[in-house]
Design an enzyme around this catalytic site. Structure first.
Site, mmCIF file in Angstrom:
data_model
loop_
_atom_site.group_PDB
_atom_site.id
_atom_site.type_symbol
_atom_site.label_atom_id
_atom_site.label_comp_id
_atom_site.label_asym_id
_atom_site.label_seq_id
_atom_site.Cartn_x
_atom_site.Cartn_y
_atom_site.Cartn_z
ATOM 1 N N THR A 181 43.951 46.643 38.201
ATOM 2 C CA THR A 181 44.278 48.025 38.118
ATOM 3 C C THR A 181 44.789 48.344 39.698
ATOM 4 O O THR A 181 45.174 49.497 39.759
ATOM 5 C CB THR A 181 43.214 48.783 37.791
ATOM 6 O OG1 THR A 181 42.055 48.574 38.620
ATOM 7 C CG2 THR A 181 42.888 48.633 36.300
ATOM 8 N N THR A 188 39.512 40.832 38.071
ATOM 9 C CA THR A 188 38.164 40.398 38.724
ATOM 10 C C THR A 188 37.427 39.294 37.744
ATOM 11 O O THR A 188 36.703 38.324 38.524
ATOM 12 C CB THR A 188 37.044 41.453 39.264
ATOM 13 O OG1 THR A 188 36.802 41.910 37.689
ATOM 14 C CG2 THR A 188 37.560 42.361 40.123
ATOM 15 N N ASP A 189 37.687 39.202 36.647
ATOM 16 C CA ASP A 189 36.892 38.261 35.761
ATOM 17 C C ASP A 189 36.813 36.835 36.222
ATOM 18 O O ASP A 189 35.757 36.385 36.311
ATOM 19 C CB ASP A 189 37.307 38.507 34.384
ATOM 20 C CG ASP A 189 36.385 39.124 33.336
ATOM 21 O OD1 ASP A 189 35.829 40.100 34.284
ATOM 22 O OD2 ASP A 189 36.356 38.929 32.235
ATOM 23 N N LYS A 228 31.459 36.039 40.733
ATOM 24 C CA LYS A 228 31.179 37.336 40.235
ATOM 25 C C LYS A 228 29.801 37.281 39.673
ATOM 26 O O LYS A 228 29.395 36.478 38.695
ATOM 27 C CB LYS A 228 32.248 37.705 39.221
ATOM 28 C CG LYS A 228 32.169 39.117 38.937
ATOM 29 C CD LYS A 228 33.372 39.313 38.015
ATOM 30 C CE LYS A 228 33.271 41.002 37.486
ATOM 31 N NZ LYS A 228 34.257 41.437 36.587
#
Lengths: 446, 446
Positions: free
Chosen positions: A103, A179-180, A258
């Site tokens: 985004t 981000t995944d 992450k």
């Protein structure tokens, strides 16, 4: 477009897509923005943007009341004349921003639910004014793909675009991405870009950028600062350092992970210190050693072949060791095992659950098998216990303090670019900061 | 027994198994204990116990010098008369200690390399005198199996032994176990023991107990204290709270995870607070809510069936979705996916990498597919993004804030004890503390 019960509800209350509404549902009462539905929205579900920034589907049954709400929102769409009045400072260092998804660098259009990319430097500066004094921006829209949908083919395109941008005169490069799987991609680029002599910074946001408290603007500003101002010649991930808005941190691309589904400080260094941390203004604080930009260098080259006949396999109690044969029979060239503790699989227990013979046969057939730990923190060790020595003697390569994800990327990259014996030799030797000789205590869970 | 080069080296220096030696190798110089080799020791390797407590194999080539060293070691083998002089206080609450493996509750015999279990209460007290004032001990040697070699069949034996000990009058039970899969086993027991009205505490050690700074004695003492003194009617894991020796902590059995290969404080609560922390002496500090022991209760029953036709599957970029068919074709009844971020697999990217159709077909054929996150911390969410909604609409059960390991254990347990529809309904409903409604910020990485 809504129909049925949702349309009735909206019409009755004089609401349309893009309006703000005060809504009571469950135990909540808050002002939301009415969003359009999509082909995948179930019947009877109203999609709204919550104050938290998340889009959320609410069943009409759950809605206790809904009414139009006033919501003062400053227009952040700059007019054409405003854009034209922005003067770019061509004396600033050139920084490329490569959009690949996520985004950041985009704006949601509330009327359509669509996303508008900020492709002109002036647009970026109008939306993120802090950037105007940091760099001469060069935005590139490469593609828009959710990071979980990317494969190594997309990573190769990112790698060649980074090299082009650097050859084209950019001092540093920022890559926006979902981000995944950002840490898988940052690992891949760390290996693919040889002779890198510039900062290459991945960034993204955990909260969409139309939220007041979004992390996206600060992450973007700090990433551009690293690219424009630092002497770091590595691939890194720049995201929030903690839950405040004081600092972002740069984590080495091969040592990041992450570690939270939704927190802004979800990315953590694993068995490593951050390279640096910084705020929107002020000094860049360097926290550990890193490769420095050299005044004279060979120039960047790409080494981006990747074998996708490599698997990442988590091993757990009761699991069936036949899975090793499955990959062998499919022609796989390598497996990274995510074992337990110091690097275990079942070996000496019930024979039908022992991985030892299958692993031996796979290695004898020419496969490379590497061992990492599902603990994530710490280092595997092939010597402490008998079961470890049995696996090691069968030819399993213990991958030191590499994360399972980085070991998987590395093995795919090695088998794409080297022959089998070279790949096996290199798997547990440091190439791109993925292995540290010593693990510092400070690096665990802080 | 050693032979060849190792035997020569030992003979030349007048050394035998059990002796201490000052040894120089690589960049190290330290006093080590000569250990026996085993059938698995490679040729030319001398096995020693380092000061760190670890056993370590050194190649003869690497040894720069070796000589006999004096090492004052207090004898900690109590004599028979010393054992007889120990009086047990039968007024203390009875606590069972079930040995299943690991180094706690055992002593290494340096002459043989063998392990001696402390099976008499008097022996335990002679070795860990602090226990004498805490509980009337009832040691049980169930078996000695490395935790990575255990299957659900061993977990069932542990569950029935716990129930027997409680029915036999024990106020609480401590189970010693290897740490690698301790959190899988504590999850299994959390589901298998119904109507539990007593503390059941798993413990182990990260450093072997013949090391001065071992964690094993403190972990054992604190675990026995929880069993003897607390009113916690849950299954938990009691290990070091941090890197000091000040406190141990009790973590809920369904919310614990081994997060470091070697640190003493490797076990962390994931998306949960510890239940309690305590030292060797002093108060037990309660840190969060827990099930309390009731004065009247139905009594413990066992519900210990387990379906091992359940897989835990980590999904990663470039991975081949055919793996879903592999499990379906093998007759598996369920898969817990460890997805990325909020619970993703590739869905909308390159068709050959999309999991969506394979998952749909597996669910339509009767399988249960649950989704967890490889981030570990945080909560999966089926609503935020389109790809998530596609998976959710296909019937994937989003498992809230459960760890992947606990979700795997739970699904195996559900499919062992319930029919398919009940199992699917219960997968994302809290049964044994495995799901919390709300995630507190304090619980991330501290």
């Amino acid at each position: 477009m809504y129909n049925g019960l949702v349309k009735e509800l909206l019409d009755k209350n004089g609401l349309k897509i893009g309006d703000f509404a005060l809504i009571e549902f469950g135990n909540s009462k808050e002002v939301v923005k009415i969003l359009p539905n999509s082909e995948f929205t179930e019947k009877g579900i109203l999609v709204v943007k919550l104050e938290s920034g998340y889009n959320f589907g609410i069943s009409v049954d759950e809605i206790d009341s809904i009414e139009k709400a006033e919501h003062k929102e400053k227009s952040d769409d700059p007019s054409e004349s405003e854009l034209q009045s922005i003067e770019l400072n061509k004396d600033l260092p050139q920084v490329s921003i490569i959009y690949t998804g996520g985004t950041i660098g985009s704006k949601l259009d509330y009327r359509t639910g669509g996303v508008h990319m900020l492709l002109k430097p002036e647009e970026l500066i109008a939306n993120v004014p802090e950037l105007s004094n940091i760099a001469m921006l060069h935005p590139v829209h490469l593609f828009s793909i959710a990071s979980e949908d990317m494969t190594y083919l997309e990573w190769q395109r990112i790698a060649s675009t980074v090299a082009e941008e650097i050859k084209g005169g950019s001092r540093g490069v920022v890559i926006t991405i979902g981000t995944d799987t950002m840490h898988y991609v940052s690992s891949a680029l760390s290996f693919m870009l040889k002779g890198l002599n510039a900062p290459v910074v991945f960034t993204g946001s955990q909260r969409s950028s139309d939220r007041g408290s979004s992390d996206s603007f600060m992450n973007l500003i700090c990433s551009v600062r690293i690219a424009a101002e630092s002497d770091i010649a590595e691939v890194g991930i720049c995201m929030h350092k903690d839950s405040s808005d004081d600092y972002c941190q740069l984590i080495r691309g091969t040592k990041a992970r992450k570690m939270n589904t939704s927190r802004r400080d979800a990315f953590r260094p694993i068995n490593d210190l951050p390279i640096a941390h910084l705020g929107i203004k002020g000094e860049i604080h360097y926290d550990s050693d890193y490769n420095k930009v050299k005044s004279s260098a060979e120039g960047i080259t790409i080494m981006d072949k990747f074998s996708d006949k490599v698997a990442l396999l988590k091993v757990y109690p009761n699991s069936d060791p036949d899975i090793i044969n499955y990959y062998k029979n499919k022609g796989y060239k390598g497996i990274i095992i995510e074992g337990t503790g110091l690097g275990h699989t079942s070996v000496s227990g019930r024979p039908e659950k022992s991985y030892l013979n299958n692993i031996k046969e796979a290695i004898d057939s020419g496969m490379i098998i590497g061992m990492t730990s599902q603990c994530l923190y710490g280092r595997v060790n092939s010597k402490v216990y008998t079961n470890l020595r049995l696996l090691s003697n069968a030819g399993v390569v213990y991958c030191e303090d590499m994360t399972p994800e980085t070991a998987y990327i590395k093995l795919g990259w090695l088998l794409g670019n080297y022959n089998r014996d070279e790949a096996r030799q290199l798997l547990n030797k440091n190439i791109a900061g993925e292995i540290r000789d010593r693990t510092l205590y400070d690096e665990f869970l802080i």
